[in-house]
Structures are given as structure tokens and as C-alpha cells.
Design a protein around this motif. Structure first.
Motif, PDB file in Angstrom:
ATOM      1  N   ALA A 218      -0.083   7.105   8.328  1.00  0.00           N
ATOM      2  CA  ALA A 218      -0.143   6.973   6.871  1.00  0.00           C
ATOM      3  C   ALA A 218      -0.058   5.503   6.503  1.00  0.00           C
ATOM      4  N   ASP A 219      -0.589   5.169   5.347  1.00  0.00           N
ATOM      5  CA  ASP A 219      -0.563   3.789   4.841  1.00  0.00           C
ATOM      6  C   ASP A 219       0.240   3.754   3.549  1.00  0.00           C
ATOM      7  N   MET A 220       1.238   2.883   3.510  1.00  0.00           N
ATOM      8  CA  MET A 220       2.140   2.844   2.365  1.00  0.00           C
ATOM      9  C   MET A 220       1.424   2.409   1.096  1.00  0.00           C
ATOM     10  N   HIS A 221       0.542   1.423   1.174  1.00  0.00           N
ATOM     11  CA  HIS A 221      -0.132   0.948  -0.030  1.00  0.00           C
ATOM     12  C   HIS A 221      -1.048   2.023  -0.598  1.00  0.00           C
ATOM     13  N   GLU A 222      -1.780   2.709   0.262  1.00  0.00           N
ATOM     14  CA  GLU A 222      -2.628   3.799  -0.215  1.00  0.00           C
ATOM     15  C   GLU A 222      -1.796   4.904  -0.862  1.00  0.00           C
ATOM     16  N   LEU A 223      -0.620   5.168  -0.291  1.00  0.00           N
ATOM     17  CA  LEU A 223       0.261   6.189  -0.852  1.00  0.00           C
ATOM     18  C   LEU A 223       0.726   5.795  -2.247  1.00  0.00           C
ATOM     19  N   LEU A 224       1.058   4.513  -2.443  1.00  0.00           N
ATOM     20  CA  LEU A 224       1.481   4.046  -3.768  1.00  0.00           C
ATOM     21  C   LEU A 224       0.360   4.220  -4.792  1.00  0.00           C
ATOM     22  N   GLN A 225      -0.856   3.946  -4.391  1.00  0.00           N
ATOM     23  CA  GLN A 225      -1.978   4.085  -5.315  1.00  0.00           C
ATOM     24  C   GLN A 225      -2.214   5.550  -5.697  1.00  0.00           C
ATOM     25  N   GLN A 226      -2.072   6.451  -4.730  1.00  0.00           N
ATOM     26  CA  GLN A 226      -2.287   7.869  -5.016  1.00  0.00           C
ATOM     27  C   GLN A 226      -1.235   8.399  -5.985  1.00  0.00           C
ATOM     28  N   VAL A 227       0.036   8.087  -5.727  1.00  0.00           N
ATOM     29  CA  VAL A 227       1.114   8.598  -6.581  1.00  0.00           C
ATOM     30  C   VAL A 227       1.017   7.988  -7.975  1.00  0.00           C
ATOM     31  N   SER A 228       0.768   6.698  -8.065  1.00  0.00           N
ATOM     32  CA  SER A 228       0.685   6.060  -9.387  1.00  0.00           C
ATOM     33  C   SER A 228      -0.486   6.611 -10.189  1.00  0.00           C
ATOM     34  N   HIS A 229      -1.592   6.975  -9.508  1.00  0.00           N
ATOM     35  CA  HIS A 229      -2.728   7.569 -10.212  1.00  0.00           C
ATOM     36  C   HIS A 229      -2.335   8.894 -10.870  1.00  0.00           C
ATOM     37  N   GLN A 230      -1.530   9.710 -10.153  1.00  0.00           N
ATOM     38  CA  GLN A 230      -1.064  10.978 -10.721  1.00  0.00           C
ATOM     39  C   GLN A 230      -0.174  10.745 -11.934  1.00  0.00           C
ATOM     40  N   PHE A 231       0.659   9.713 -11.881  1.00  0.00           N
ATOM     41  CA  PHE A 231       1.580   9.464 -12.989  1.00  0.00           C
ATOM     42  C   PHE A 231       0.861   8.877 -14.205  1.00  0.00           C
ATOM     43  N   ARG A 232      -0.259   8.243 -14.001  1.00  0.00           N
ATOM     44  CA  ARG A 232      -0.974   7.662 -15.143  1.00  0.00           C
ATOM     45  C   ARG A 232      -1.495   8.748 -16.082  1.00  0.00           C
ATOM     46  N   VAL A 233      -1.661   9.970 -15.548  1.00  0.00           N
ATOM     47  CA  VAL A 233      -2.093  11.074 -16.393  1.00  0.00           C
ATOM     48  C   VAL A 233      -0.985  11.461 -17.365  1.00  0.00           C
ATOM     49  N   ALA A 234       0.237  11.584 -16.849  1.00  0.00           N
ATOM     50  CA  ALA A 234       1.369  11.987 -17.682  1.00  0.00           C
ATOM     51  C   ALA A 234       1.949  10.826 -18.480  1.00  0.00           C
ATOM     52  N   TYR A 235       1.773   9.585 -17.984  1.00  0.00           N
ATOM     53  CA  TYR A 235       2.309   8.398 -18.659  1.00  0.00           C
ATOM     54  C   TYR A 235       1.150   7.447 -18.944  1.00  0.00           C
ATOM     55  N   ALA A 236       0.220   7.924 -19.758  1.00  0.00           N
ATOM     56  CA  ALA A 236      -0.991   7.139 -20.015  1.00  0.00           C
ATOM     57  C   ALA A 236      -0.693   5.835 -20.745  1.00  0.00           C
ATOM     58  N   ASP A 237       0.411   5.777 -21.474  1.00  0.00           N
ATOM     59  CA  ASP A 237       0.729   4.591 -22.249  1.00  0.00           C
ATOM     60  C   ASP A 237       1.582   3.591 -21.488  1.00  0.00           C
ATOM     61  N   ARG A 238       1.874   3.874 -20.203  1.00  0.00           N
ATOM     62  CA  ARG A 238       2.710   2.964 -19.416  1.00  0.00           C
ATOM     63  C   ARG A 238       1.867   2.150 -18.445  1.00  0.00           C
ATOM     64  N   SER A 239       2.364   0.976 -18.111  1.00  0.00           N
ATOM     65  CA  SER A 239       1.672   0.078 -17.182  1.00  0.00           C
ATOM     66  C   SER A 239       2.290   0.224 -15.790  1.00  0.00           C
ATOM     67  N   LEU A 240       1.476   0.666 -14.827  1.00  0.00           N
ATOM     68  CA  LEU A 240       1.918   0.812 -13.441  1.00  0.00           C
ATOM     69  C   LEU A 240       1.130  -0.163 -12.579  1.00  0.00           C
ATOM     70  N   VAL A 241       1.812  -1.056 -11.878  1.00  0.00           N
ATOM     71  CA  VAL A 241       1.174  -2.111 -11.092  1.00  0.00           C
ATOM     72  C   VAL A 241       1.475  -1.869  -9.615  1.00  0.00           C
ATOM     73  N   CYS A 242       0.422  -1.742  -8.805  1.00  0.00           N
ATOM     74  CA  CYS A 242       0.574  -1.567  -7.353  1.00  0.00           C
ATOM     75  C   CYS A 242       0.201  -2.870  -6.659  1.00  0.00           C
ATOM     76  N   GLU A 243       1.071  -3.358  -5.797  1.00  0.00           N
ATOM     77  CA  GLU A 243       0.846  -4.623  -5.102  1.00  0.00           C
ATOM     78  C   GLU A 243       1.009  -4.428  -3.594  1.00  0.00           C
ATOM     79  N   LYS A 244       0.437  -5.366  -2.840  1.00  0.00           N
ATOM     80  CA  LYS A 244       0.498  -5.303  -1.377  1.00  0.00           C
ATOM     81  C   LYS A 244       0.701  -6.701  -0.822  1.00  0.00           C
ATOM     82  N   GLU A 245       1.606  -6.843   0.131  1.00  0.00           N
ATOM     83  CA  GLU A 245       1.862  -8.105   0.817  1.00  0.00           C
ATOM     84  C   GLU A 245       1.722  -7.871   2.315  1.00  0.00           C
TER      85      GLU A 245
END
Length: 431
Positions: free
Chosen positions: A266-293
Motif C-alpha cells: 500500500a502507498d500512504m500518499h495514495e491512501l490520503l488522497q482516496q480518504v480525503s476525496h470521500q470526505f470532500r463529498v460530506a465536507y464540500a465547504d472545507r479545504s483538505l490539503v494532501c502533501e507528500k515528502e
């Protein structure tokens, strides 16, 4: 003067029959009535005839020692004038092998008592000595390794002319009993909390779904309200789904089953993007930023379980941060670990809540009257999933820096390494 004639001494020889002129030579062979006594019973093995069983005192002491060990008991004898306490032989093991033992003075033993219990125990002892009486006390003592042990002391003060001269006591380890009491109390609390969860945290969103479904069945809301209605239904359904999963995981963890993992790549960054995409539906007015180092943020983990970790931390960050601030999710690549960070602004976690933040049924700071933390189950399950992966979780919180949850996971957790060492199953041989 002439000396008086000396008396002539005679020597009496016992008859050949073994009897003297005054009676039997061996009185043990006759009864007081002159009748011959029955033959003596054969001595027990190891005993000496005529002297009792010399092993009996040692056997008695061994029986007593065995009983004390089985009951986790120790004894003490404290002559007040001498000032020295005499402990039973097993007291060192009872106290977990305390270096130097419990000490031979009352003051030395008092230092072994946990600081939180010391004053109360000392007051009980002082009261019993002032007015000689018996008393019972429960307190904890320090041990070299592990958590402090609970002890139950029962003492009796002996007095002369109304003045205490000696204290006798028994010390018993009740750690397991206290643990059982705590588990019983937690089970009762869980039942009460479960009723609250079902009656509010599940019933409330379920009622919202039913209400909006009825509106949809009769033609639905106006077009401009349809998207908002869909978001409300989705949010309520996700809330029920997450809470149901938390309850199942909590019940499994409490019953000793632990968190079951199915590790795979599994890849942690890809996992963050998948979960944040699901939350953007329920929290459309919130800003979710995914970063990778770093380049490689992959590992052998259970991606479904890690999705729970990210979801719970993300939901927590959204609830306890102002709506106009972003929530940042970062995956950082390290040599043998991958680090996940979830950061939000807002009020910091109170310092008094930090030690119990990951314990079940502990409420966090409420951002609003309606904000909930599912009674603390979310962070508890997060910790258990991280531990099952062989990782760690920490939290930092301050007014200026905000709140950051940091999860560090080994790229190859012990559970995944164990699966890789197992031989591959052998299929049936072909004819």
C-alpha cells in the motif's frame, strides 16, 4: 565420742523376669491398673519411637508457607518499643522483589507506599496506635518493574494498660481483585455508553436519512436543494457506517481478539488522497490539503485499516477546527518508516486531557454543542490499529501551532514479516 555404726548398704538385682520388686521395669508396658498395655502402634516413617515426630514442626511450617503463598499473604510483627518490624519470609516476593526488602522500620515501609496513598495509610496507622484498635487499609506499593501493586492490610494493635505496645498484621496482594473490579466497572460503563450511542449517535442520523428519503419519495426538494440533500444523506450514512465499525472493533479489542490485519502493498500518499476525496463529498465547504515528502511512501500494511486511521483522524481534525481553516494530511518518507501527519488549527487539546486522549469513552474538547467524538472510540481504535502495525502515535497541540497527530509506521510491520516467513501452502498433487 565413738562414731555411730554405718548403715549397711545392699545392692538389689532385678529379677530375671524383667520385673523389679516394686513393679514393672518399663512402665509403658503396663496400665495404671496393673494390666498389661496393648502394644504401641508402629511409628510413622521418619519418626523416632518415644519422642514423637521430629519432622512435624517443619511440616507445619511448610504447610503454613504454602498457604501464605497460595493466598498471596505476608505477615508482620512490630514491637513498638524495639521499633523494628519482623516480616515473614515471603514478603520480598509479595512486594515484587523490592531491592532491600520493605525495610525493618515503619518509616522505611511507608516509603514503599505510593505517594497518592501514603498520607491516608499513615493516618490509619496513627489512629489505631492512639486508641489501640484493629483496622483495614488498602493502598498501592511501588515495585521494581511494572505497575504498582494493590495491597490489603489487616492489623491488630495489642495494648497494656490502654497503651499500644505491639502491632500484628497481615498483608495480602489484591492486584488481581482490583483489576477484576475495574474491568467489571468498565463493562458496566460500556453498557451505559452503548445505550447512549445507539439512542443518539445512530438513531439521530438514521432518522435524518429516513426523513430525507420520504421527501425524495414524494417528489424531492427543489432543484437548488437537491445537492445539499444528497450530501446530508451521504454524511449521515457515513456516520452510521463509521460508528458501527468502531463499535465492532472496540468489542473485539475488549474481548482480547485484537485488531485483525491483512497486510499487502500500500502507498500512504495514495491512501490520503482516496480518504480525503470521500470526505470532500460530506465536507464540500472545507479545504483538505494532501502533501507528500520523499519518493517512496509505501509499505506492507493493511490499507483498509489504515483508511480507518486516516478517516478517524481527519474527522477529528474537521470537527475541532474553524470552518475557514484548512486541514493538512502529509505522508513523509523515512528510511525504514513512513510518517503520517494530520494537522488542524483551532483550540488546543487541554493538557489534562492529554494522558487519556486515546482511552475509550473519553470526551475531547467540544468545538460546538453538537460536536461529538463518538465517546472517544475513534482515537482508541486509531491507537490499536497503529499498535497492531508495530507503529506509534503522538499528538502535539498548542495555541499557535495547532494540533498535529503523528503516526509512524514501519515499512515492514512484524505481522507482515511473520506472514512472509510462512511457507506457501502446498496444493493437491496432480494425478
Amino acid at each position: 565420742m565413738s562414731e555411730p555404726p554405718s548403715k549397711k548398704r545392699t545392692r538389689r538385682t532385678p529379677p530375671a523376669s524383667g520385673k523389679s520388686a516394686d513393679g514393672p521395669a518399663d512402665a509403658s508396658l503396663s496400665s495404671p491398673l496393673g494390666e498389661e498395655a496393648p502394644p504401641a502402634a508402629a511409628p510413622l516413617p521418619g519418626a523416632q519411637a518415644g519422642n514423637g515426630d521430629p519432622a512435624e514442626p517443619a511440616l507445619t511450617r511448610e504447610r503454613l508457607r504454602l498457604c501464605m503463598e497460595a493466598a498471596q499473604l505476608g505477615t508482620w510483627d512490630w514491637p513498638l518499643a524495639a521499633g523494628r518490624i519482623h516480616w515473614s519470609e515471603n514478603i520480598a516476593s509479595l512486594l515484587g522483589g523490592v531491592p532491600g526488602g520493605p525495610g525493618d522500620t515503619y518509616e522505611a515501609f511507608l516509603q514503599r507506599v505510593l505517594a497518592e496513598d501514603r498520607s491516608r495509610f499513615a493516618q490509619q496507622v496513627a489512629a489505631a496506635l492512639e486508641k489501640p484498635s484493629a483496622f483495614d487499609a488498602e493502598f498501592r506499593v511501588y515495585v521494581p518493574e511494572g505497575a504498582p501493586r494493590w495491597m490489603h492490610a489487616r492489623a491488630r494493635v495489642l495494648a497494656e494498660n490502654g497503651r499500644a505496645v505491639r502491632m500484628l498484621g497481615v498483608l495480602r496482594d489484591i492486584t488481581l481483585e482490583k483489576k477484576a473490579e475495574e474491568e467489571s466497572r468498565r463493562a458496566t460503563d460500556f453498557q451505559e455508553q452503548l445505550l447512549g450511542i445507539v439512542s443518539h449517535d445512530i438513531r439521530s442520523p438514521l432518522g435524518a436519512i429516513i426523513s430525507w428519503a420520504r421527501i425524495m419519495a414524494v417528489g424531492g426538494p427543489p432543484p437548488e436543494e437537491q445537492q445539499r440533500t444528497f450530501r446530508r444523506i451521504t454524511s449521515a450514512a457515513l456516520r452510521i457506517e463509521r460508528l458501527t465499525r468502531l463499535l465492532l472493533d472496540f468489542a473485539r479489542a475488549q474481548l482480547g481478539g485484537g485488531i485483525i490485519l491483512e497486510p499487502r502493498r500500500a502507498d500512504m500518499h495514495e491512501l490520503l488522497q482516496q480518504v480525503s476525496h470521500q470526505f470532500r463529498v460530506a465536507y464540500a465547504d472545507r479545504s483538505l490539503v494532501c502533501e507528500k515528502e520523499g519518493e517512496d511512501t509505501g509499505g506492507m500494511w493493511d490499507p483498509d485499516r489504515l483508511a480507518q486511521v486516516v478517516s478517524n483522524l481527519l474527522e477529528n481534525a474537521l470537527k475541532y477546527s474553524p470552518p475557514d481553516t484548512p486541514v493538512r494530511l502529509t505522508a513523509r518518507a523515512r528510511k525504514e518508516h513512513v510518517v503520517l501527519e494530520v494537522h488542524n488549527q483551532g483550540k488546543p487539546v487541554p493538557p489534562e486531557l492529554m494522558p487519556q486522549l486515546f482511552e475509550p469513552f473519553r470526551s475531547g474538547p467540544q468545538a460546538s454543542r453538537t460536536a461529538k467524538t463518538s465517546y472517544g472510540l475513534g482515537l482508541y481504535i486509531v491507537r490499536e490499529i497503529v499498535r497492531a502495525h508495530g507503529g506509534t502515535i503522538e499528538v502535539r497541540s498548542g495555541i499557535e501551532e495547532g494540533t498535529t497527530f503523528t503516526v509512524s509506521l514501519p515499512r515492514l510491520p512484524p505481522v507482515a514479516a511473520e506472514l512472509m516467513r510462512r511457507p506457501a501452502p502446498v496444493g493437491p498433487k496432480k494425478p
